[in-house]
Scaffold this active site. Structure first.
Site, PDB file in Angstrom:
ATOM      1  N   ASP A   1       0.857  -1.185   0.000  1.00 38.77           N
ATOM      2  CA  ASP A   1       0.000   0.000   0.000  1.00 38.77           C
ATOM      3  C   ASP A   1       0.894   1.237   0.000  1.00 38.77           C
ATOM      4  O   ASP A   1       1.778   1.381   0.848  1.00 38.77           O
ATOM      5  CB  ASP A   1      -0.890  -0.019   1.251  1.00 38.77           C
TER       6      ASP A   1
ATOM      7  N   GLU B   1      -2.623   0.221  -4.410  1.00 37.82           N
ATOM      8  CA  GLU B   1      -2.527  -1.046  -3.692  1.00 37.82           C
ATOM      9  C   GLU B   1      -2.394  -2.212  -4.659  1.00 37.82           C
ATOM     10  O   GLU B   1      -2.973  -2.192  -5.751  1.00 37.82           O
ATOM     11  CB  GLU B   1      -3.767  -1.285  -2.833  1.00 37.82           C
TER      12      GLU B   1
END
Length: 425
Positions: free
Chosen positions: A6, A102
């Site tokens: 992330d 992500e």
């Protein structure tokens, strides 16, 4: 094991890559038309700024503390996302891009004892090659990997990589995670769990499967199983085929001229056609909608939609534009100030297996297919998706408010960073 990488404060980090003067300083990136804060640096959060705060409410704070503010620069963010994913793919061939910032990583085959060093190396490599800081969570399931990534981001002691590889770590992580922070648990489910006194992920995981099955649908049961270490959300390397697709935008200022609306609709049709061709998909039908500003009750209000079934499934931009503009004309009304418009593809099908109409000219169909392929080829080889476009198309940016723009550092040659070098004697 599965990893979830992330990007930290992704939009803010993208701005900082090309503007080192705002590192470790409060930064805010706004949504379309500079409406509200969508990305906030940690320094801005410490000043009380929250995600979703309208700009007009926090303008005073921004001026008082010298907060750097930016309009959303999504071309820059999209390019930086592609760079991040490319760096990850060099080390991990099997990745599933989940969102712009992500990606899930397939880590089977890597020794558990080596995962920590391996994970931290990926984080360092992405930072070194792109300038974007990231956090990596590693666990037996996607849901647990998401939780691990949150810990990696929150606690510096993890050095960017948190691993949940045994039951003690799993239980401790779940006990420290609010149930509404679990991936897959929305507001409705979290409120219902709250009625039963469940506030943490661990409390939910300790429910019996019978209770979970009785109270929630299949997705809720899958989340419960994932929290207990049983992987049941599949790993997908390729993006699953979408059933619908939409392109829309709110305008920075009210639009009254139908020609401006037609330009916007043509822009949306261009975007949808390009995306469908890239995914080997075609539209069966589409819907056009327009509406005024619901936040201005002092002005006349109007909302309407128009649905059209296409003569045959197509991803041809010219056909989509013609049909969409015709639909717009059928619902447009004078003397209204329109704030938003959009085009939705209601049903998509595989363009490689189309039942073609007997009444469509085969020669024209083949010529248009070659034209679209040539247009995509030229645009894909340039730094812009609209180098070649239909005559009715007009960049939507002129209708969008951007009072705090940053440069297109990586996609526009005139915006490239210039460096002054003083030669020594």
């Amino acid at each position: 094991m599965i990893g979830l990488i992330d990007c930290n404060n992704f939009f803010v980090s993208c701005e900082r890559v090309f503007n080192p003067s705002i590192r470790e300083k409060p930064v805010i990136v706004f949504s379309n038309n500079d409406g509200c804060a969508v990305a906030i640096s940690n320094e801005a959060k410490a000043l009380g700024i929250k995600r979703g705060d309208p700009y007009f409410k926090i303008k005073g704070i921004c001026n008082r503390y010298g907060i750097s503010t930016f309009s959303g620069n999504h071309k820059l963010y999209g390019d930086m996302s592609a760079r991040v994913m490319a760096v990850i793919s060099e080390t991990i061939p099997e990745i599933e891009i989940y969102s712009i910032d992500e990606a899930f990583l397939h880590l089977d085959g890597i020794e558990t004892s080596s995962l920590e060093d391996f994970g931290r190396n990926i984080v360092r490599r992405v930072r070194r090659n792109t300038g974007i800081p990231t956090s990596l969570g590693i666990a037996p399931t996607k849901t647990l990997a998401k939780i691990a990534a949150r810990f990696a981001k929150k606690y510096p002691a993890y050095h960017g990589c948190c691993i949940i590889d045994n039951d003690d770590k799993r239980r401790k992580a779940l006990a420290l995670t609010a149930v509404n922070d679990v991936w897959g648990i929305g507001r409705r489910i979290s409120r219902r769990l709250g009625d039963y006194g469940v506030t943490t992920a661990l409390q939910f995981a300790e429910w019996t499967q019978e209770n979970v099955t009785q109270l929630f649908h299949l997705n809720g049961e899958k989340t419960w199983m994932e929290l207990n270490g049983h992987a049941c959300i599949s790993f997908e390397q390729e993006e699953s085929s979408k059933k619908q697709m939409m392109s829309s935008r709110s305008f920075g200022k009210a639009v009254t001229d139908i020609n401006d609306l037609k330009s916007a609709i043509a822009s949306f049709a261009n975007n949808l056609g390009r995306k469908m061709r890239a995914n080997n998909q075609a539209a069966v039908s589409l819907t056009v909608y327009i509406h005024t500003d619901s936040f201005r009750p002092d002005m006349p209000q109007y909302f309407n939609t128009a649905h059209r079934t296409l003569p045959e499934p197509t991803a041809d931009t010219m056909t989509l534009t013609t049909v969409a503009c015709d639909a717009l004309c059928s619902i447009y009304r004078k003397d209204y100030a329109y704030k938003k418009a959009g085009v939705m593809i209601n049903e998509l099908t595989d363009s490689r297996h189309i039942q073609q109409s007997l009444f469509c000219n085969t020669t024209d169909r083949e010529r248009r297919s070659r034209l679209m392929a040539a247009m995509d080829s030229i645009n894909s080889g340039s730094l812009s998706h609209d180098t070649i476009h239909t005559a009715s198309y007009s960049p939507i940016d002129k209708l969008v408010r951007k009072d705090h723009p940053s440069r297109l550092f990586s996609t526009r040659l005139s915006d490239i960073i210039s460096i002054n070098c003083i030669h020594g004697s």
